[in-house]
Scaffold this motif. Structure first.
Motif, PDB file in Angstrom:
ATOM      1  N   ALA A 148       0.679  -1.228   0.006  1.00  0.00           N
ATOM      2  CA  ALA A 148      -0.049   0.085  -0.068  1.00  0.00           C
ATOM      3  C   ALA A 148       1.008   1.305   0.034  1.00  0.00           C
ATOM      4  O   ALA A 148       0.186   2.181  -0.312  1.00  0.00           O
ATOM      5  N   LYS A 149       1.861   1.300   0.236  1.00  0.00           N
ATOM      6  CA  LYS A 149       2.940   2.323   0.171  1.00  0.00           C
ATOM      7  C   LYS A 149       4.133   2.070  -0.614  1.00  0.00           C
ATOM      8  O   LYS A 149       5.128   1.494  -0.599  1.00  0.00           O
ATOM      9  N   ASN A 170       1.239   3.957  -9.430  1.00  0.00           N
ATOM     10  CA  ASN A 170       0.303   5.195  -9.423  1.00  0.00           C
ATOM     11  C   ASN A 170      -0.148   5.436 -10.911  1.00  0.00           C
ATOM     12  O   ASN A 170       0.132   6.622 -11.436  1.00  0.00           O
ATOM     13  N   TRP A 171      -0.271   4.407 -11.484  1.00  0.00           N
ATOM     14  CA  TRP A 171      -0.318   4.232 -13.199  1.00  0.00           C
ATOM     15  C   TRP A 171      -1.587   5.005 -13.536  1.00  0.00           C
ATOM     16  O   TRP A 171      -2.678   4.684 -12.829  1.00  0.00           O
ATOM     17  N   ALA A 384       9.418   0.899 -11.609  1.00  0.00           N
ATOM     18  CA  ALA A 384       8.848  -0.009 -10.953  1.00  0.00           C
ATOM     19  C   ALA A 384       9.814  -0.718  -9.831  1.00  0.00           C
ATOM     20  O   ALA A 384      10.405  -1.694  -9.995  1.00  0.00           O
ATOM     21  N   SER A 385       9.875   0.132  -9.019  1.00  0.00           N
ATOM     22  CA  SER A 385      10.758   0.188  -7.638  1.00  0.00           C
ATOM     23  C   SER A 385      10.038  -0.369  -6.365  1.00  0.00           C
ATOM     24  O   SER A 385      10.785  -0.434  -5.322  1.00  0.00           O
ATOM     25  N   THR A 391       5.034  -3.514   5.971  1.00  0.00           N
ATOM     26  CA  THR A 391       4.840  -2.615   7.250  1.00  0.00           C
ATOM     27  C   THR A 391       4.316  -1.163   6.813  1.00  0.00           C
ATOM     28  O   THR A 391       3.497  -0.305   7.429  1.00  0.00           O
ATOM     29  N   GLY A 392       4.571  -0.853   5.611  1.00  0.00           N
ATOM     30  CA  GLY A 392       4.552   0.567   4.919  1.00  0.00           C
ATOM     31  C   GLY A 392       3.251   0.771   5.068  1.00  0.00           C
ATOM     32  O   GLY A 392       2.824   2.423   5.151  1.00  0.00           O
ATOM     33  N   GLY A 393       2.271   0.263   4.577  1.00  0.00           N
ATOM     34  CA  GLY A 393       0.881   0.669   4.377  1.00  0.00           C
ATOM     35  C   GLY A 393       0.001   1.106   5.924  1.00  0.00           C
ATOM     36  O   GLY A 393      -0.745   1.812   5.868  1.00  0.00           O
TER      37      GLY A 393
END
Length: 553
Positions: A148-149, A170-171, A384-385, A391-393
């Motif tokens: 999610a992040k 975020n395409w 595409a990184s 945990t980020g979301g």
């Protein structure tokens, strides 16, 4: 409904965040039980990560019908057209789920949760969303998933690039026309491989920037004809039960023999059979010791290497894309599925840049300048990184617990959870498909339904016993953290730099982020917790400990 279509009752039993598999399943099941429950979704439609995954070539790597909910009202009349459906079909499926179960009336789209603070006096969360909504649920369920992040490295000059650039997560929903353009792709994980395969035949020139080569397996995608569909639906209930019995939640189990207890001929024939099946069969159905025995792992890699190198014409490309020596142990990064990925690099208009040899120095107005001084001119840059995964979301939301401290600060030096679903100091909050659960090492719907059912049973227990607060204990989460570390340490997983362990994010603690013990073992542990009356938690009613908790004390 949109964030402003309809007022939302301030006090709820449950607020669910995220409209993917876990969020929709939770909303449906809780609503059936009579709870007041709403769902906040940051996107404009259902599907969770699949709402955002509209980049070229996006496709799931779990096969049908394993990659769907086991709710009969949904599956009995739904038909897949492919073994591995592409993104638009997945979005159609989620839309169908919403319509069939009448979920949309309880979903606020375009509503991103920005903060959640626990009110110890009321045993409720105060949740704020950027659309202006403020709700006070008894329970907060974070169904944000592990991706999610998005993560964009801090490359100098990215803001100065005069072409078009997008992170794949975020395409633009309307797409980007790549035909006849000079395109650069940074990253060769699952997403990068899909983008490269899709745009390669369309572009004027493609430049791929690779840090570590993907170990990509043939997907062998097929159409689902009438007979396959009939058989699929005849067996669906059995398949749903079976997926909970396998280590990864797929209909594949490790071959019950050690690699070198078989003769070379046996090994080769088994590998050929697994290879011919496509999908995850070669990765998941291999000999049972290849993820714990380096020599066995090397043998599996050698078979993959020899199979795959034949598809590349240029010896230099062969070594960079399919190295003689494994760049990391086979299976220690997310399995990548492909159709004709390697054939793209046989095209004369495709270049491969090894950023270990020539790192990205800066993004210029015209493209990318690498360490050798070359400026690679581009019209479109595809980033595409990947993600600050698992945990980020969760930590991107300002979540504050009993003492006012944030979950971001709590996990800054390492993740602590109990059962991979709760964490001390943050009562009445559950997270699904997140840290220290099977998550990315499992088939999503299988893991998600297992966790969701546990959380729902827990909420039912709270209601039945007139309890208003449940909080994991520090002792329980310390024990769970150690179990996760010890289980992963018995495998080769730690030998790769991967988002599986957080090493793709600068400054992030490197640790196992997924429970590596498999679904059956995980289920036995969470079921035991339930049967023992949630002994790893403190239960209370408005600050007064329950009788069970007092007896334990």
């Amino acid at each position: 409904m949109s964030a402003t279509d309809k007022s939302i009752d301030n006090e709820l039993d449950v607020l669910v965040v995220g409209a993917g598999f876990s969020g929709l399943y939770h909303l449906y099941q809780l609503r059936k039980l009579g709870y007041s429950v709403k769902l906040f979704e940051s996107g404009s439609g259902m599907g969770g990560v699949w709402h955002w995954n509209c980049y070229p070539g996006a496709r799931v790597d779990s096969e049908t019908p394993l990659y769907e909910l086991s709710i009969e009202e949904v599956w009995k009349d739904w038909r897949w057209t492919e073994r591995f459906p592409e993104r638009n079909e997945l979005v159609s499926y989620f839309r169908y789920v919403g319509e069939k179960l009448d979920l949309e009336k309880d979903v606020s789209f375009n509503t991103r949760v920005t903060a959640a603070h626990f009110d110890a006096n009321a045993d409720r969360w105060t949740v704020t969303a950027d659309g202006g909504n403020v709700v006070r649920p008894r329970f907060l369920v974070l169904a944000v998933g592990f991706a999610a992040k998005r993560y964009v490295p801090d490359w100098p000059g990215l803001d100065k690039f005069q072409g078009v650039w997008h992170h794949t997560a975020n395409w633009p929903q309307e797409g980007v026309d790549v035909k006849g353009k000079r395109v650069g792709v940074i990253g060769t994980g699952s997403t990068g491989v899909q983008v490269i395969t899709d745009v390669g035949p369309q572009v004027e020139h493609l430049t791929v920037f690779q840090r570590s080569p993907a170990i990509a397996l043939p997907m062998n995608n097929t159409k689902v004809d009438d007979e396959k569909h009939r058989k699929m639906r005849e067996l669906s209930p059995i398949i749903y039960r079976r997926r909970l019995q396998t280590t990864s939640g797929h209909n594949i189990q490790a071959y019950p023999q050690d690699t070198f207890s078989a003769t070379p001929e046996e090994r080769h024939l088994l590998w050929e059979e697994l290879w011919s099946r496509g999908g995850l069969n070669f990765a998941v159905g291999n000999y049972r010791d290849f993820m714990v025995n380096q020599e066995a792992n090397d043998a599996v890699y050698a078979f993959w290497r020899d199979k795959t190198r034949k598809r590349l014409n240029d010896p230099v490309m062969q070594e960079k894309l399919v190295p003689t020596v494994a760049p990391y142990p086979f299976g220690t990064k997310r399995a990548v599925m492909e159709g004709r990925y390697y054939e793209v690099f046989n095209q004369s208009n495709v270049d491969l840049v090894d950023v270990n040899e020539t790192p990205i120095q800066e993004i210029t107005t015209k493209g990318i300048r690498t360490g050798d001084g070359v400026e690679h001119e581009l019209d479109i840059l595809v980033v595409a990184s990947g993600f600050d995964s698992v945990t980020g979301g969760i930590i991107q939301i300002d979540i504050r617990g009993l003492d006012g401290s944030s979950i971001k600060d709590k996990w800054a030096n390492g993740v602590y959870t109990h059962l991979g679903m709760a964490t001390a100091n943050f009562p009445n909050m559950f997270f699904l498909y997140g840290p220290q659960a099977p998550t990315a090492l499992s088939n999503g719907p299988a893991s998600i339904e297992m966790q969701s059912d546990w959380v729902i049973n827990c909420i039912q227990h709270m209601k039945k016993n007139k309890l208003t607060r449940i909080e994991a204990t520090p002792e329980a989460e310390e024990k769970w953290r150690n179990l996760n570390i010890n289980v992963a340490a018995g495998t080769l997983l730690g030998k790769a730099k991967s988002w599986y362990n957080g090493s793709n994010i600068p400054g992030k603690v490197v640790e196992p982020l997924n429970f590596a013990g498999g679904l059956p073992y995980y289920y036995s542990l969470i079921k035991e917790e339930e049967e023992k009356g949630y002994e790893g938690f403190r239960l209370s009613t408005n600050g007064i400990k329950s009788l069970t908790a007092l007896q334990k004390a």
